[in-house]
Design a protein around this motif. Structure first.
Motif, PDB file in Angstrom:
ATOM      1  N   LEU A  56       0.854  -1.181   0.000  1.00 32.73           N
ATOM      2  CA  LEU A  56       0.000   0.000   0.000  1.00 32.73           C
ATOM      3  C   LEU A  56       0.893   1.235   0.000  1.00 32.73           C
ATOM      4  CD1 LEU A  56      -2.704   1.484   0.266  1.00 32.73           C
ATOM      5  CD2 LEU A  56      -2.532   1.182   2.756  1.00 32.73           C
ATOM      6  N   GLN A  57       0.764   2.039  -1.043  1.00 32.38           N
ATOM      7  CA  GLN A  57       1.570   3.244  -1.184  1.00 32.38           C
ATOM      8  C   GLN A  57       0.666   4.468  -1.046  1.00 32.38           C
ATOM      9  OE1 GLN A  57       5.096   3.666  -1.808  1.00 32.38           O
ATOM     10  NE2 GLN A  57       4.456   5.725  -1.220  1.00 32.38           N
ATOM     11  N   ILE A  58       1.008   5.362  -0.113  1.00 32.85           N
ATOM     12  CA  ILE A  58       0.314   6.633   0.076  1.00 32.85           C
ATOM     13  C   ILE A  58       1.223   7.742  -0.412  1.00 32.85           C
ATOM     14  CG2 ILE A  58      -0.811   8.166   1.715  1.00 32.85           C
ATOM     15  CD1 ILE A  58      -2.237   5.555   1.433  1.00 32.85           C
ATOM     16  N   ASP A  59       0.700   8.585  -1.302  1.00 34.90           N
ATOM     17  CA  ASP A  59       1.499   9.673  -1.875  1.00 34.90           C
ATOM     18  C   ASP A  59       1.616  10.808  -0.868  1.00 34.90           C
ATOM     19  OD1 ASP A  59       2.922  11.248  -3.543  1.00 34.90           O
ATOM     20  OD2 ASP A  59       1.259  11.781  -4.885  1.00 34.90           O
ATOM     21  N   ASP A  60       2.312  10.540   0.216  1.00 36.98           N
ATOM     22  CA  ASP A  60       2.509  11.523   1.278  1.00 36.98           C
ATOM     23  C   ASP A  60       3.844  11.200   1.946  1.00 36.98           C
ATOM     24  OD1 ASP A  60       2.482  13.326   3.335  1.00 36.98           O
ATOM     25  OD2 ASP A  60       0.477  12.822   4.058  1.00 36.98           O
ATOM     26  N   PRO A  61       4.864  12.054   1.797  1.00 39.68           N
ATOM     27  CA  PRO A  61       6.184  11.739   2.385  1.00 39.68           C
ATOM     28  C   PRO A  61       6.192  11.694   3.904  1.00 39.68           C
ATOM     29  CG  PRO A  61       6.149  13.977   1.527  1.00 39.68           C
ATOM     30  CD  PRO A  61       4.872  13.347   1.069  1.00 39.68           C
ATOM     31  N   ALA A  62       5.136  12.241   4.555  1.00 40.44           N
ATOM     32  CA  ALA A  62       5.100  12.246   6.022  1.00 40.44           C
ATOM     33  C   ALA A  62       4.168  11.175   6.575  1.00 40.44           C
ATOM     34  CB  ALA A  62       4.671  13.629   6.528  1.00 40.44           C
ATOM     35  N   ARG A  78      -5.346 -14.708   7.931  1.00 41.90           N
ATOM     36  CA  ARG A  78      -5.275 -14.126   6.592  1.00 41.90           C
ATOM     37  C   ARG A  78      -4.179 -13.070   6.510  1.00 41.90           C
ATOM     38  NH1 ARG A  78     -10.885 -14.064   7.813  1.00 41.90           N
ATOM     39  NH2 ARG A  78     -12.029 -15.719   6.734  1.00 41.90           N
ATOM     40  N   VAL A  79      -4.046 -12.234   7.535  1.00 42.52           N
ATOM     41  CA  VAL A  79      -3.018 -11.202   7.577  1.00 42.52           C
ATOM     42  C   VAL A  79      -2.008 -11.607   8.642  1.00 42.52           C
ATOM     43  CG1 VAL A  79      -2.530  -8.764   7.935  1.00 42.52           C
ATOM     44  CG2 VAL A  79      -4.666  -9.442   6.837  1.00 42.52           C
ATOM     45  N   GLN A  80      -0.738 -11.790   8.225  1.00 44.01           N
ATOM     46  CA  GLN A  80       0.289 -12.228   9.167  1.00 44.01           C
ATOM     47  C   GLN A  80       1.077 -11.070   9.760  1.00 44.01           C
ATOM     48  OE1 GLN A  80       2.785 -15.146   7.260  1.00 44.01           O
ATOM     49  NE2 GLN A  80       1.387 -16.837   7.724  1.00 44.01           N
ATOM     50  N   SER A  81       1.377 -10.033   8.963  1.00 42.41           N
ATOM     51  CA  SER A  81       2.171  -8.930   9.482  1.00 42.41           C
ATOM     52  C   SER A  81       1.925  -7.690   8.644  1.00 42.41           C
ATOM     53  CB  SER A  81       3.666  -9.275   9.469  1.00 42.41           C
ATOM     54  OG  SER A  81       4.122  -9.473   8.142  1.00 42.41           O
ATOM     55  N   GLN A  84       6.232  -1.160   7.973  1.00 39.12           N
ATOM     56  CA  GLN A  84       6.644   0.040   7.236  1.00 39.12           C
ATOM     57  C   GLN A  84       8.087   0.342   7.630  1.00 39.12           C
ATOM     58  OE1 GLN A  84       4.750   3.721   8.302  1.00 39.12           O
ATOM     59  NE2 GLN A  84       5.148   4.676   6.314  1.00 39.12           N
ATOM     60  N   SER A  85       8.934   0.427   6.637  1.00 38.62           N
ATOM     61  CA  SER A  85      10.362   0.598   6.915  1.00 38.62           C
ATOM     62  C   SER A  85      10.720   1.992   7.389  1.00 38.62           C
ATOM     63  CB  SER A  85      11.179   0.250   5.666  1.00 38.62           C
ATOM     64  OG  SER A  85      10.771   1.081   4.579  1.00 38.62           O
ATOM     65  N   GLY A  86       9.921   2.976   7.053  1.00 44.33           N
ATOM     66  CA  GLY A  86      10.223   4.344   7.466  1.00 44.33           C
ATOM     67  C   GLY A  86       9.127   5.295   7.070  1.00 44.33           C
ATOM     68  N   THR A  87       9.235   6.555   7.528  1.00 48.10           N
ATOM     69  CA  THR A  87       8.220   7.562   7.228  1.00 48.10           C
ATOM     70  C   THR A  87       8.130   7.777   5.721  1.00 48.10           C
ATOM     71  OG1 THR A  87       8.695   8.652   9.323  1.00 48.10           O
ATOM     72  CG2 THR A  87       7.499   9.925   7.659  1.00 48.10           C
ATOM     73  N   GLY A  88       6.887   7.748   5.221  1.00 41.74           N
ATOM     74  CA  GLY A  88       6.650   7.939   3.803  1.00 41.74           C
ATOM     75  C   GLY A  88       6.807   6.697   2.970  1.00 41.74           C
ATOM     76  N   ASN A  89       7.362   5.631   3.528  1.00 39.51           N
ATOM     77  CA  ASN A  89       7.531   4.386   2.784  1.00 39.51           C
ATOM     78  C   ASN A  89       6.210   3.614   2.732  1.00 39.51           C
ATOM     79  OD1 ASN A  89      10.220   4.973   2.407  1.00 39.51           O
ATOM     80  ND2 ASN A  89      10.901   3.768   4.175  1.00 39.51           N
ATOM     81  N   PRO A  90       6.061   2.724   1.762  1.00 41.34           N
ATOM     82  CA  PRO A  90       4.806   1.964   1.651  1.00 41.34           C
ATOM     83  C   PRO A  90       4.637   0.975   2.794  1.00 41.34           C
ATOM     84  CG  PRO A  90       6.422   1.178   0.058  1.00 41.34           C
ATOM     85  CD  PRO A  90       7.013   2.422   0.660  1.00 41.34           C
ATOM     86  N   LEU A  91       3.410   0.566   2.972  1.00 45.64           N
ATOM     87  CA  LEU A  91       3.065  -0.416   3.994  1.00 45.64           C
ATOM     88  C   LEU A  91       3.056  -1.795   3.349  1.00 45.64           C
ATOM     89  CD1 LEU A  91       2.029  -1.060   6.877  1.00 45.64           C
ATOM     90  CD2 LEU A  91      -0.302  -0.786   5.992  1.00 45.64           C
ATOM     91  N   ARG A  92       3.864  -2.713   3.924  1.00 45.63           N
ATOM     92  CA  ARG A  92       3.961  -4.066   3.411  1.00 45.63           C
ATOM     93  C   ARG A  92       2.994  -4.964   4.183  1.00 45.63           C
ATOM     94  NH1 ARG A  92       6.831  -3.077  -1.233  1.00 45.63           N
ATOM     95  NH2 ARG A  92       8.641  -1.744  -0.751  1.00 45.63           N
ATOM     96  N   ILE A  93       2.115  -5.623   3.440  1.00 43.17           N
ATOM     97  CA  ILE A  93       1.114  -6.518   4.038  1.00 43.17           C
ATOM     98  C   ILE A  93       1.478  -7.941   3.655  1.00 43.17           C
ATOM     99  CG2 ILE A  93      -1.340  -7.086   4.217  1.00 43.17           C
ATOM    100  CD1 ILE A  93      -1.976  -4.283   3.262  1.00 43.17           C
ATOM    101  N   GLN A  94       1.828  -8.740   4.653  1.00 39.29           N
ATOM    102  CA  GLN A  94       2.177 -10.133   4.416  1.00 39.29           C
ATOM    103  C   GLN A  94       0.952 -10.998   4.713  1.00 39.29           C
ATOM    104  OE1 GLN A  94       5.080 -11.109   3.136  1.00 39.29           O
ATOM    105  NE2 GLN A  94       4.337 -13.212   3.000  1.00 39.29           N
TER     106      GLN A  94
END
Length: 797
Positions: A56-62, A78-81, A84-94
């Motif tokens: 999930l990518q949000i077009d917001d650097p903050a 269904r959702v394991q984890s 987010q690696s850092g501010t503004g980075n996408p959210l990884r859904i495992q």
């Protein structure tokens, strides 16, 4: 001045941008797991899936995703984890399964992500945006997905096969596998087109001139390019198309669907909005739905669980479990009360609402309503919160409450609607009610759990009733109000009356506020099971009735007092209490209370006591009062010989359907009043031993002894049948095989007839001597006949 300006510029550059926190919430449902988060205003977003991972990518650097509370509500199935690696980075859904991700944005700016259970061996992943686009097997041309007419108008008869010459053989193989076999060698004019039916419009059938005008400059531009540039341009266009299709799929505006045409045949792509089951073109498998269609409930392939009524209240408006925290009552209420008034004694309406919700969180309904009264009239939130406050205080709502008709909703509305209605409807969402109870804080779960369990028990759902009690028991609270009543309701469902009685007695011994209700239920159970009752319970009921006679339980306590007096055999006091109940609660309550009193009077009272009240009731009772007890009272009146009063009771049931038992009792009453013809009329059409015996008695009263004997003989009443035949002088019908007394009477009678004959052809002296001997023998036989006959029950004399 220049130094000040420079310092301000340095400070602006040095201060980092404030982070935009996006809180992710979760919920577990049947068939899917839901993630919900509030998007920043005017922020672009995209969601892509690759196997068991999604991004999930949000077009917001903050942007910073707060996922700390996600797994407190859902399991890691269904959702394991979520990472987010850092501010503004996408959210990884495992993902923990071969799930399918659906997403869309609600009107209020909330992004909804549903992780649904997928099907095995899916040809395409709906959220990946990857379509098998490329050259058809055996084809010589590349064509944009337009109808043949548009292709001809756009002059797009180009040979672009070379543009895809560098593509790998695997892509071609995948395309060949995905497309049906009937399009292996398509004709140049019969190339399939992708149909995007937007709100029911098929673009392949329109003749829009603006489309050709838009495409022509692009085609001319491609004609002027060399082969390499043309291939690069086509690849870029393809990537943009795939990106837009993927984004539309993620937002729930486009679905890829398949259906099987027949066994052993290739799958055919079918638009879910089409109304005809016909083979489609191989690429005619894209169904587009606009946001308007989704709001109107026209989403294709939407499961029944998601099609909740639009009138359901948003669960966020009722999430009382989110209106407080782990802090103490004083720590949460104190700051809100301090900030209740602003300067110039103006009321802070936001704090008023927050304070009211906090009161509701702790279960203080009256205090919450006091706060809500400070809000301006017309606020839509006041009605719902006020209704919740009444329910938390154990009150009752009118029929037109804010939660009316919402027991079928998939959310907290079903929970509050069940409490407001006081009973579960046939379409109640039991799972939603149970899940809402499980989310409640400990004090509210203890407060409302037994009531929810009782509602499930009354509706016949023993499993959910027991589950609700287990949810309460897991809190670890030892003293739970209403727990005994809930356990008694569950035991009643199982038919364990002994456990029901024990639970009610325990609740009564604790002297809680539910003791009057427990006492009412205990007396009702004793009447139902015809069990003995403690002699001191009528006085206890009377004391409770005197204390709370004007409450909602007042009428129930008066009815329980009448029943308790009847169960203990105090019928004189019971009828006095029945008269007082009639004066206070009216004729309807009297008709309800008179049934148990007269039932117990008929079953348990001695003959004198029964006749003392039963004869008066038989003459003065109305039809409504007499119908419930007419059968048993009529039977006892007939047994005691009061046929006229029994008939009066039966006549009060004239409007009720006549069954065989009542007709037999009506015939018996007619015989008791010496009305044999009326009895025969009542017996018309009835068969059976009882009917034949009554019919024989009625015929006997009419003097038809022969017919009466036939009915007696059919029921193996040999003596009565022989007597009937003897009275009818049909001595031949009487047999001596059974050895009855009237068989002997018939033999003696026949001998008397022979001896009573006058002798003939004898001298006068011998004739006189013969007459004397005959008279002596006849007298002796008559004496023996009278001594051998005993009175019969059928004798009317």
């Amino acid at each position: 001045m220049r130094q000040a300006v420079a310092l301000m510029a340095i400070l602006i550059v040095a201060v980092p941008a404030q982070a935009e926190t996006i809180v992710a919430r979760s919920g577990e449902h049947d068939g899917f797991t839901r993630l919900v988060m509030r998007l920043p205003e005017n922020a672009n977003w995209s969601l892509s899936q690759a196997g068991k991972s999604a991004t999930l990518q949000i077009d917001d650097p903050a942007a910073v995703f707060d996922t700390s509370q996600v797994f407190s509500r859902i399991p890691r199935t269904r959702v394991q984890s979520l990472q987010q690696s850092g501010t503004g980075n996408p959210l990884r859904i495992q993902l923990g399964c071969n799930c399918e991700i659906k997403s869309y944005v609600q009107k209020d700016g909330y992004l909804v992500i549903d992780v649904r259970d997928g099907k095995d061996e899916k040809p395409y992943t709906s959220t990946s945006g990857v379509l098998p686009l490329g050259t058809l097997p055996g084809g010589s041309e590349y064509r944009f997905n337009l109808s043949p007419q548009q292709v001809q108008k756009a002059r797009m008869g180009l040979d672009l096969a070379a543009a895809f010459a560098g593509r790998t053989a695997s892509a071609g193989n995948a395309l060949q596998t995905a497309l049906p076999q009937q399009v292996e060698n398509p004709e140049p004019e019969a190339q399939p087109a992708v149909v995007l039916p937007v709100a029911g419009v098929n673009l392949s059938q329109t003749e829009d001139q603006n489309l050709s005008e838009l495409v022509l400059p692009t085609v001319d531009l491609l004609l002027d390019m060399d082969e390499t540039a043309r291939a690069a341009a086509v690849n870029a266009s393809e990537q943009r198309l795939l990106q837009q299709i993927g984004r539309a799929t993620n937002q729930g505006l486009l679905d890829l669907v398949m259906t099987e045409v027949g066994e052993g045949s290739a799958p055919m792509m079918v638009s879910p909005l089409t109304t005809q089951d016909r083979p489609m073109n191989p690429l005619d498998h894209l169904a587009v739905t606009t946001a308007v269609d989704r709001e109107m409930g026209l989403m294709p392939q939407q499961t029944q669980n998601n099609m909740a009524p639009n009138l359901c209240i948003n669960p966020r408006e009722l999430a009382v479990y989110n209106w407080g925290g782990e802090e103490s009552f004083a720590d949460q209420i104190g700051p809100l009360r301090s900030a209740l008034f602003k300067e110039f004694d103006h009321v802070d309406l936001d704090n008023v609402l927050s304070l009211a919700k906090t009161y509701l969180y702790f279960g203080f309904g009256a205090e919450a309503r006091t706060m809500l009264d400070m809000l301006p009239p017309g606020d839509t939130r006041v009605d719902k919160l006020s209704a919740m406050a009444v329910l938390l205080d154990g009150g009752h709502l009118p029929i037109t409450h804010p939660f009316a008709g919402q027991q079928a909703c998939d959310g907290d509305a079903a929970f509050w609607a069940a409490l407001a209605d006081g009973a579960l409807k046939n379409n109640a969402n039991a799972e939603a009610i149970q899940q809402t109870l499980a989310r409640m804080p400990v004090h509210l779960r203890v407060h409302l759990g037994p009531e929810i369990s009782t509602l499930f028990a009354k509706s016949g759902d023993q499993h959910m009733a027991s589950a609700s009690l287990r949810s309460v028991n897991r809190t670890g609270v030892e003293e739970v109000p209403d727990i005994n009543l809930a356990q008694a309701a569950i035991a009643d469902m199982a038919g364990d009356t002994d456990t029901v009685a024990e639970e009610l007695k325990e609740e009564l011994a604790e002297r809680t506020e539910n003791a009057p209700q427990a006492l009412i239920d205990l007396i009702a159970l004793s009447y139902k099971e015809r069990k003995a009752l403690s002699p001191d319970l009528p006085e206890l009921v009377a004391s409770y009735e005197l204390e709370i006679r004007d409450s909602e339980l007042g009428s129930d306590l008066r009815l329980a007092e009448v029943m308790a007096l009847s169960l203990t055999g105090n019928f004189t006091e019971a009828f006095v209490a029945l008269g007082q109940l009639s004066e206070r609660d009216g004729p309807v309550a009297y008709a309800t209370a008179v049934e148990p009193v007269l039932t117990l009077l008929t079953e348990r009272a001695d003959d004198v006591t029964f006749l003392q009240y039963g004869l008066i009731f038989a003459e003065e009772a109305s039809a409504t009062e007499a119908v419930p007890v007419a059968d048993i009272m009529t039977r006892r009146l007939l047994d005691l010989g009061f046929s006229q009063q029994a008939q009066s009771m039966l006549m009060k049931m004239a409007l009720e359907p006549k069954d065989e038992t009542r007709r037999l009792m009506m015939a018996e009453a007619a015989l008791g009043m010496d009305l044999p013809h009326r009895a025969l009329v009542e017996l018309m059409g009835l068969d059976g031993p009882e009917a034949n015996k009554l019919r024989a008695q009625a015929l006997w009263r009419n003097g038809e002894f022969g017919r009466a004997g036939e009915y007696f003989l059919a029921e193996e009443e040999v003596d009565a049948a022989a007597r009937g035949f003897w009275h009818s002088e049909d001595l031949e019908a009487i047999t001596s095989d059974e050895g009855g007394q009237f068989s002997q009477v018939a033999e003696v009678t026949a001998q008397l007839d022979e001896q009573a004959q006058e002798p003939e052809d004898m001298p006068p002296l011998a004739h006189a001597r013969a007459l004397v001997e005959s008279s002596v023998g006849t007298r002796n036989r008559i004496e023996a006949l009278l001594q051998g006959v005993t009175p019969m029950e059928t004798d009317s004399e």
